[in-house]
Design an enzyme around this catalytic site. Structure first.
Site, short mmCIF file in Angstrom:
data_model
loop_
_atom_site.label_atom_id
_atom_site.label_comp_id
_atom_site.label_asym_id
_atom_site.label_seq_id
_atom_site.Cartn_x
_atom_site.Cartn_y
_atom_site.Cartn_z
N SER A 53 4.62 -4.64 -4.86
CA SER A 53 5.25 -4.20 -5.98
C SER A 53 6.10 -5.45 -6.54
O SER A 53 6.58 -6.27 -5.71
CB SER A 53 6.43 -3.24 -5.87
OG SER A 53 7.35 -2.94 -6.65
N TYR B 33 13.34 0.90 -0.85
CA TYR B 33 11.95 0.67 -1.32
C TYR B 33 11.56 -0.85 -1.27
O TYR B 33 10.69 -1.44 -0.87
CB TYR B 33 11.71 1.31 -2.74
CG TYR B 33 10.51 1.02 -3.38
CD1 TYR B 33 9.45 1.78 -2.96
CD2 TYR B 33 10.45 0.27 -4.63
CE1 TYR B 33 8.01 1.47 -3.67
CE2 TYR B 33 9.20 0.00 -5.32
CZ TYR B 33 8.15 0.58 -4.61
OH TYR B 33 6.96 0.48 -5.37
P1 NAD Z 1 0.69 7.64 -6.68
O1 NAD Z 1 1.73 8.35 -6.21
O2 NAD Z 1 0.00 7.98 -7.82
O3 NAD Z 1 -0.41 7.45 -5.38
C1 NAD Z 1 0.17 6.93 -4.17
C2 NAD Z 1 -0.89 7.89 -3.26
O4 NAD Z 1 -0.33 7.36 -1.68
C3 NAD Z 1 -0.65 9.29 -3.42
O5 NAD Z 1 -2.05 9.69 -3.69
C4 NAD Z 1 -0.26 9.69 -2.02
O6 NAD Z 1 -0.74 10.91 -1.54
C5 NAD Z 1 -0.52 8.63 -1.05
N1 NAD Z 1 0.27 8.64 0.21
C6 NAD Z 1 1.67 8.79 0.18
N2 NAD Z 1 1.83 8.71 1.53
C7 NAD Z 1 0.94 8.43 2.42
C8 NAD Z 1 0.56 8.49 3.74
N3 NAD Z 1 1.47 8.60 4.52
N4 NAD Z 1 -0.73 8.28 4.11
C9 NAD Z 1 -1.84 8.14 3.21
N5 NAD Z 1 -1.59 8.46 1.91
C10 NAD Z 1 -0.24 8.39 1.32
O7 NAD Z 1 1.38 6.33 -6.92
P2 NAD Z 1 0.73 4.92 -7.68
O8 NAD Z 1 1.62 4.39 -8.75
O9 NAD Z 1 -0.68 5.03 -7.68
O10 NAD Z 1 1.18 4.03 -6.50
C11 NAD Z 1 0.07 3.12 -5.52
C12 NAD Z 1 1.05 1.97 -5.10
O11 NAD Z 1 1.33 1.22 -5.95
C13 NAD Z 1 2.02 2.21 -4.16
O12 NAD Z 1 2.00 1.37 -2.98
C14 NAD Z 1 3.27 2.01 -5.05
O13 NAD Z 1 4.45 1.66 -4.36
C15 NAD Z 1 2.66 0.69 -5.82
N6 NAD Z 1 3.57 0.56 -7.06
C16 NAD Z 1 3.58 1.66 -7.97
C17 NAD Z 1 4.04 1.11 -9.03
C18 NAD Z 1 4.07 2.10 -10.24
O14 NAD Z 1 4.75 1.93 -11.22
N7 NAD Z 1 3.29 3.08 -10.23
C19 NAD Z 1 4.93 0.06 -9.39
C20 NAD Z 1 4.86 -0.84 -8.18
C21 NAD Z 1 4.14 -0.63 -7.14
#
Ligand code: NAD
Length: 696
Positions: A573, A586
């Protein structure tokens, strides 16, 4: 070969109103729906019908016949080639004899009726010259067992009397078409013919009659084998024990990546594991080695499976995996050398150069059958073909002696110039063809976009997620879009060591190994430090730090066993580089993640394992993170409504653009592909520009 017979599935109501071509599709789909009738992609069907010639408006006789490629079970009308019968007949005047029969294939496009773009197959003359309206050519295990048994002519007569004739082995082509015509003219009452070492031809005056004859003739063979083999031990009886299911899976999960690494130098292979009863019975039998060495018989079979399988040196009575793993390189090399010697012995001046000399089918005593091919569907189908071969060998060796095709004949099929031309016409493989990727958080917004991007480029993908409902929905969606062969879903909680180990084992058994790990599972949380509970802190650390460690450790173990490099991409991130208020848990966990990636890049380099990071920011659309309280907290922090957040992030960015899951997927894809082969320890920010997260 024992077992229940085939049901007659013909439904007059479904067939009513169909023209001859659609009726042929209907019949073909019925026949192709049961692998006991014909193997995947094998066999063909035809109908001769009167159509209106688009040039003259007059009626003409047209041959509708399954075209080149495709599968009877799923074929649609566009899978049929159509040719003028008059022109096909005229080809006989151009035929210079068997030495020139391959030339005749070049004339087939000249016989096309109505500009049909479906290419006619090599088997077209076999259908054209049989002087009956409807013709089926099938590869039924029960009939091939007769066709591959010593004394197959006598056996055919014994089982079918005058109703079904017999022709000696002849490679499919123009000459065999003429043989079939001669046979029909001389035996007008025959309902079909067994082709030695090949399969069955049947015919009829209507589509329904042809179908029913095919089913009846195959059922007669099934019944006959049933009564002949009842009570007799198959393949000479049991010679070695079968390991319990879980042990079989554990052994296969260790062997598959090791084999994969040894055979993927020129082209990455995808694996398939089969420990069905038919396979276990064969590999546990006394005659397995002897029969396996004889090679498969039906021409389709060894195009997919190679002439013979490799029997892996493993003793289920005294399992010693380390010894087996140590013996694998020599066993695989011996197979390659034997294939090279076979090519050298049998090649003709026009033969194509030797193809990949590695085995396709690996039989592991007590464990099961592993197959490897350039993609998952081919690996699966190759396994199915070998099960067909097992069924054939079971039948033939029970009633007589199984006879493989002579080596030169097998070679002439395997290295047929016409087959080679087909291979050369295949589209160039996609950039990630043969690669296997595991995406954690694969059911989420960014994870599923990454999976789509990798699948677009030909990879096989294992979606790993803790959310079972979302996992199932994503798997279903992607399977529908890309095919069920290339998508798997496995429930993994990345924070649980046992879960991760078991999940990787499942992934290995599904595809044979791993090339790409996308560690992406995550969450988001916000809270001022004074209000941050230990539970919230630990949750962030567990998923984003420990979870990334656990999946990376498993991937590294696998990569090292596979000895073919590896690729890890972390989705971290912007907040791992840029401090953000009220989100210390986080941000700190994401920072740990980024530093873990750097450490692993250092550690993996000598083994060709690359580790890189993509940093998203503010990916609102599609993300589950942004559908919950995080969105409300962020909106509250900025004193605005949740609807205004996307616009807020867009205008905050340097480039004034919104960031979508597909944008993150593009960066992950780049790092996972060979385009970035010389990058490791890198970070790509995909955040529409944010000075705070500039790397330095
Ligand atoms: P999302 O919630 O749509 O997807 C995250 C997925 O991880 C979910 O399907 C959830 O069920 C799964 N998950 C959570 N805990 C878990 C575990 N213990 N074991 C297995 N699976 C697990 O969110 P996203 O936006 O697609 O995020 C994906 C990645 O991108 C994350 O690491 C998030 O921190 C990072 N990220 C997202 C953003 C954003 O703005 N969306 C920004 C920076 C970083």
């Amino acid at each position: 070969m024992a077992g229940s017979g085939l049901a007659n599935l013909w439904d007059d109501a479904a067939a009513t109103g169909l023209d001859e071509a659609d009726l042929l599709v209907y019949r073909s789909n019925l026949l192709g729906s049961d692998k006991r009738i014909t193997n995947y992609g094998g066999g063909n069907t035809s109908a001769k019908a009167t159509e209106t010639d688009p040039l003259t408006g007059k009626p003409v006789e047209v041959l509708w016949v399954k075209g080149s490629g495709g599968d009877l079970g799923t074929m649609r009308r566009d899978g049929l080639a159509s040719l003028y019968m008059e022109k096909l007949e005229a080809l006989k005047g151009l035929y210079k004899g068997v030495a020139f029969e391959d030339e005749m294939v070049g004339y087939l496009p000249h016989c096309t009726f109505n500009l049909n773009p479906r290419a006619a197959s090599i088997d077209t003359p076999l259908h054209a010259f049989v002087p009956r309206k409807h013709v089926d050519h099938m590869h039924p295990d029960a009939v091939i067992a007769i066709a591959c048994a010593k004394g197959s002519r006598e056996l055919t007569q014994k089982i079918y009397g005058e109703e079904i004739g017999w022709l000696p082995w002849k490679r499919p082509g123009f000459e065999l078409g003429l043989w079939l015509e001669k046979f029909c003219r001389e035996n007008p009452k025959a309902a079909g013919v067994v082709l030695e070492s090949h399969g069955l031809f049947t015919w009829g005056d209507t589509s329904k009659e042809c179908y029913e004859t095919t089913i009846r003739i195959i059922n007669r063979a099934i019944d006959w084998f049933g009564s002949e083999t009842a009570g007799k031990p198959a393949f000479g009886g049991v010679a070695r024990k079968t390991l319990p299911a879980e042990e079989r899976r554990s052994v296969a999960a260790r062997l598959m990546p090791a084999i994969r690494g040894m055979i993927s130098a020129a082209e990455r292979k995808v694996g398939h594991f089969d420990d069905s009863d038919a396979v276990l019975e064969f590999i546990g039998s006394r005659d397995m080695e002897k029969l396996a060495a004889l090679g498969t018989s039906c021409p389709d079979h060894f195009l997919r499976t190679k002439r013979s399988p490799l029997v892996v040196p493993f003793d289920p009575a005294a399992p010693d995996l380390e010894t087996t793993l140590a013996a694998l390189p020599a066993a695989l090399e011996a197979y390659r050398q034997e294939h090279a010697a076979y090519h050298a012995r049998c090649k003709r001046p026009v033969s194509p150069p030797m193809r990949d000399p590695n085995a396709v089918v690996y039989l592991v005593p007590g464990v099961g059958m592993i197959t490897f091919a350039k993609d998952k569907a081919t690996a699966r189908v190759s396994g199915e073909f070998y099960v067909n071969a097992i069924n054939v060998m079971r039948g033939a060796s029970a009633v007589s002696e199984y006879v493989g095709l002579p080596e030169q004949e097998a070679f002439d099929i395997e290295y047929w110039v016409l087959e080679e031309a087909k291979l050369q016409r295949l589209p160039k493989p996609k950039a990630l063809a043969g690669r296997v990727a595991l995406v954690t958080g694969g059911a989420g917004g960014i994870g599923s976009a990454v999976a789509r991007r990798l699948l677009d480029d030909g990879a096989c993908v294992v979606l790993a997620d803790i959310d079972e409902a979302a996992l199932e929905a994503t798997k279903t969606e992607l399977s529908g879009r890309y095919s069920a062969d290339v998508v798997r879903g496995v429930r993994i909680d990345v924070t649980k060591e046992d879960d991760v180990i078991a999940g990787f084992k499942t992934a290995v058994l599904e595809f044979g190994g791993l090339d790409i790990l996308v560690s992406n599972a995550g969450l988001a949380s916000a809270s001022p430090i004074e209000d941050t509970s230990l539970a919230l802190w630990t949750k962030n650390m567990d998923i984003l730090s420990t979870g990334y460690f656990l999946v990376s450790r498993e991937a590294f173990r696998l990569f090292r066993a596979q000895k073919a490099g590896g690729n890890v991409v972390f989705v971290a991130s912007k907040n791992g580089l840029a401090a953000s208020p009220n989100a210390s848990a986080y941000c700190t966990a994401k920072a740990a993640e980024i530093h873990l990636a750097r450490c692993l890049a250092l550690e993996g380099a000598e083994a060709g394992i690359r580790v890189n990071t993509v940093n998203p920011d503010a990916v609102l659309r599609g993300s589950k993170i942004w559908s919950g309280e995080w969105k409300e907290q962020r909106a509250a922090a900025y004193n605005m409504s949740t609807d205004d957040l996307e616009e807020h992030y867009r205008s905050r960015s340097m480039l004034k653009r919104s960031v979508y899951p597909e944008d993150i997927a593009e960066a992950v894809w780049f790092l996972a592909s060979d385009l970035s082969a010389k990058s490791t320890g890198n970070i790509i920010n995909v955040d529409a520009g944010n000075q705070q997260s500039f790397t330095r």
